[in-house]
Design an enzyme around this catalytic site. Structure first.
Site, PDB file in Angstrom:
ATOM      1  N   LYS A 126       0.821  -1.217   0.000  1.00  0.00           N
ATOM      2  CA  LYS A 126       0.000   0.000   0.000  1.00  0.00           C
ATOM      3  C   LYS A 126       0.855   1.267   0.000  1.00  0.00           C
ATOM      4  O   LYS A 126       0.418   2.305  -0.477  1.00  0.00           O
ATOM      5  CB  LYS A 126      -0.979  -0.030   1.159  1.00  0.00           C
ATOM      6  CG  LYS A 126      -2.017  -1.130   0.949  1.00  0.00           C
ATOM      7  CD  LYS A 126      -3.180  -1.064   1.881  1.00  0.00           C
ATOM      8  CE  LYS A 126      -4.249  -2.073   1.480  1.00  0.00           C
ATOM      9  NZ  LYS A 126      -3.790  -3.488   1.602  1.00  0.00           N
TER      10      LYS A 126
HETATM   11  C1  LIG Z   1      -4.387  -4.588   0.987  1.00  0.00           C
HETATM   12  C2  LIG Z   1      -3.589  -5.828   0.854  1.00  0.00           C
HETATM   13  C3  LIG Z   1      -3.926  -6.851  -0.066  1.00  0.00           C
HETATM   14  C4  LIG Z   1      -5.150  -6.775  -0.948  1.00  0.00           C
HETATM   15  O1  LIG Z   1      -5.041  -5.787  -1.953  1.00  0.00           O
HETATM   16  P1  LIG Z   1      -6.345  -5.260  -2.732  1.00  0.00           P
HETATM   17  O2  LIG Z   1      -5.869  -4.100  -3.512  1.00  0.00           O
HETATM   18  O3  LIG Z   1      -7.335  -4.875  -1.652  1.00  0.00           O
HETATM   19  O4  LIG Z   1      -6.846  -6.369  -3.566  1.00  0.00           O
HETATM   20  C5  LIG Z   1      -3.106  -7.964  -0.146  1.00  0.00           C
HETATM   21  N1  LIG Z   1      -2.035  -8.105   0.649  1.00  0.00           N
HETATM   22  C6  LIG Z   1      -1.675  -7.163   1.547  1.00  0.00           C
HETATM   23  C7  LIG Z   1      -0.497  -7.393   2.422  1.00  0.00           C
HETATM   24  C8  LIG Z   1      -2.431  -5.985   1.693  1.00  0.00           C
HETATM   25  O5  LIG Z   1      -2.087  -5.063   2.592  1.00  0.00           O
END
Ligand SMILES: *Cc1c(COP(=O)(O)O)cnc(C)c1O
Length: 483
Positions: A126
């Site tokens: 993120k």
């Molecule tokens: C948010 C997240 C996901 C999922 O990603 P999306 O964009 O919601 O599909 C997968 N793995 C981790 C570690 C995350 O923080």
């Protein structure tokens, strides 16, 4: 570039990138998408192949944010994508690449690798988008002499990524609600040790859902929301999605020698934000063979891509798993793909997502549209706790590489979709230290900890405990905005 809503309201209006940057949903409840996807030319692909990450990001983003002057945008991407910010790498040479590609080996004739997206300040993918958002928000607010108070609820990843992106930013404050005493010691330390005066951690006496309900209640008080300039940075934010398009290009260039080659990507998925960016890269003309959607036990998306049935889950049917950032009951960005799948027909999208609200889902199995899922490259699979543990163990033994639980779901599902000669890139979405309990279970040892995080649990923490009461949170915001 003009943006429109997937549900069609205000079709004649013009929305630039800057218009939608600070907002969330469109007025009609739809999600914003560009009116057309920009196509990359063969010449561009050739030229982009050797660019540093920040300049590649500039080239791609400038196609979507043509209302931001080029010099400003270039300065923003260069400020964001630095080796100093994405420094939590496992070998020092790769820091400059921002998203290094780690080769594992060849399985079933397919070169298998990990695209490291979790070397940023909070050790999860993120950061890739959120760090840019922090700089974009600061830039846009300064331009109009405005301020913004970001209110959010988190059970871990998103909240800390938002705080690390917004810390010290002019014109921005963050009020982040988290469930008091419910996060891991590492996650708590990551968030609460921030001492920046514009970051406020509110530890709610309750569970995550209580925190989320408070955010909804405050946001539904439209007068309060307007007066105190309350905003959010959730996963439907278009700028977050588009920032993620960049690393699909970067990963493609790292895994290939020429632009005649194709690659597949596997994406550990929850809200469909990450893999939606892959879909957009493919629509722009990046030679992607398959986009493999990997889910955990919460298999809403896997069910859709296998059967054509989209069936959102109730709270009681949403499992708490050892890959918790993928524990979702409905995928908030999915509507963006459905819009393209249905040939960009907003009336049908509106009907389908009404059905989601009223009947809990929709069924495209019998329609010709579902057959087109393959033409968009999508396939899927799901994982489980046992498979996750087994995959962490196997990848560690075979390749001497420690992977986190979400990435393990990715590797598990990627292995079900390998094709001889076709490189398979699994997106690494977090570092193992964030999910230490499962690492200890799988490997009987402590997870690797990047140097910058040693002893983080013993740093001074700054947070405020509040009861699960929206009024008390409002009072806190009023007292700390000086307005
Ligand atoms: C948010 C997240 C996901 C999922 O990603 P999306 O964009 O919601 O599909 C997968 N793995 C981790 C570690 C995350 O923080």
């Amino acid at each position: 570039m003009n943006y429109l809503s997937t549900r069609g309201a205000g079709a004649g209006e013009r929305h630039t990138f800057s218009d939608i940057l600070l907002g969330g949903l469109a007025k009609d409840g739809g999600l914003y998408l560009p009116a057309d996807y920009p196509r990359v030319t063969a010449d561009e692909l050739t030229r982009w192949r050797t660019l540093p990450y920040a300049d590649l990001a500039f080239e791609i983003l400038s196609k979507f944010c043509d209302d931001i002057p080029a010099d400003d945008l270039r300065a923003l991407t260069r400020k964001t994508y630095t080796a100093a910010t994405y420094c939590n790498v496992r070998d020092d040479e790769s820091a400059a690449q921002i998203t290094p590609l780690k080769t594992l080996g060849v399985e079933d004739g397919a070169p298998l690798s990990l695209l490291e997206l979790s070397n940023g300040p909070t050790l999860a993918f993120k950061d890739m988008a959120m760090q840019l958002i922090g700089n974009l928000f600061e830039y846009a607010l300064a331009k109009h002499g405005e301020t913004l108070n970001i209110l959010g609820a988190t059970s871990g990843d998103t909240g800390s990524a938002a705080e690390y992106a917004m810390r010290g930013k002019k014109g921005i404050r963050v009020f982040m609600l988290s469930p008091h005493g419910k996060m891991s010691a590492f996650q708590t330390a990551q968030m609460y040790s921030l001492q920046d005066p514009n970051i406020f951690n509110l530890a709610v006496q309750g569970v995550f859902d209580d925190a989320q309900d408070i955010v909804k209640a405050v946001s539904n008080d439209h007068a309060f929301k307007a007066k105190y300039k309350i905003g959010t940075v959730n996963s439907i934010n278009w700028a977050r999605v588009v920032a993620q398009v960049v690393y699909y290009f970067k990963g493609y260039f790292a895994a290939t020698k020429s632009n005649d080659e194709r690659v597949s990507f596997t994406v550990p998925s929850g809200n469909f934000g990450n893999v939606c960016a892959g879909h957009i890269a493919r629509m722009m003309g990046l030679p992607i063979e398959k986009l493999v959607v990997a889910t955990n036990e919460n298999d809403v998306l896997d069910e859709f891509f296998r059967t054509g049935i989209y069936r959102v889950r109730k709270a009681a049917e949403t499992y708490h798993t050892s890959s918790p950032s993928m524990d979702i009951s409905k995928a908030s960005n999915f509507e963006r793909f459905v819009y393209d799948l249905l040939g960009r027909d907003p009336a049908r999208v509106l009907q389908l997502f009404r059905d989601v609200e009223e009947k809990g889902g929709f069924d495209l199995a019998a329609s010709g549209d579902f057959a087109r899922v393959k033409a968009f490259g999508f396939v899927s699979g799901s994982s489980s706790h046992d498979a996750r543990v087994e995959t962490i163990r196997d990848v560690f033994q075979r390749y001497d590489t420690m992977i986190d639980t979400h990435t393990a779901d990715g590797v598990k599902v990627a292995r079900e979709h390998l094709q001889p000669g076709m490189p398979m890139i699994v997106l690494e979405t977090a570092q193992p230290i964030k999910f230490g309990e499962t690492i200890r279970e799988a490997l009987l040892r402590e997870p690797e900890r990047p140097a910058a995080f040693s002893g983080i649990e013993s740093l001074a923490q700054r947070f405020e405990v509040v009861p699960a009461d929206a009024q008390r949170v409002k009072d806190f915001i009023v007292a700390h905005t000086g307005e």
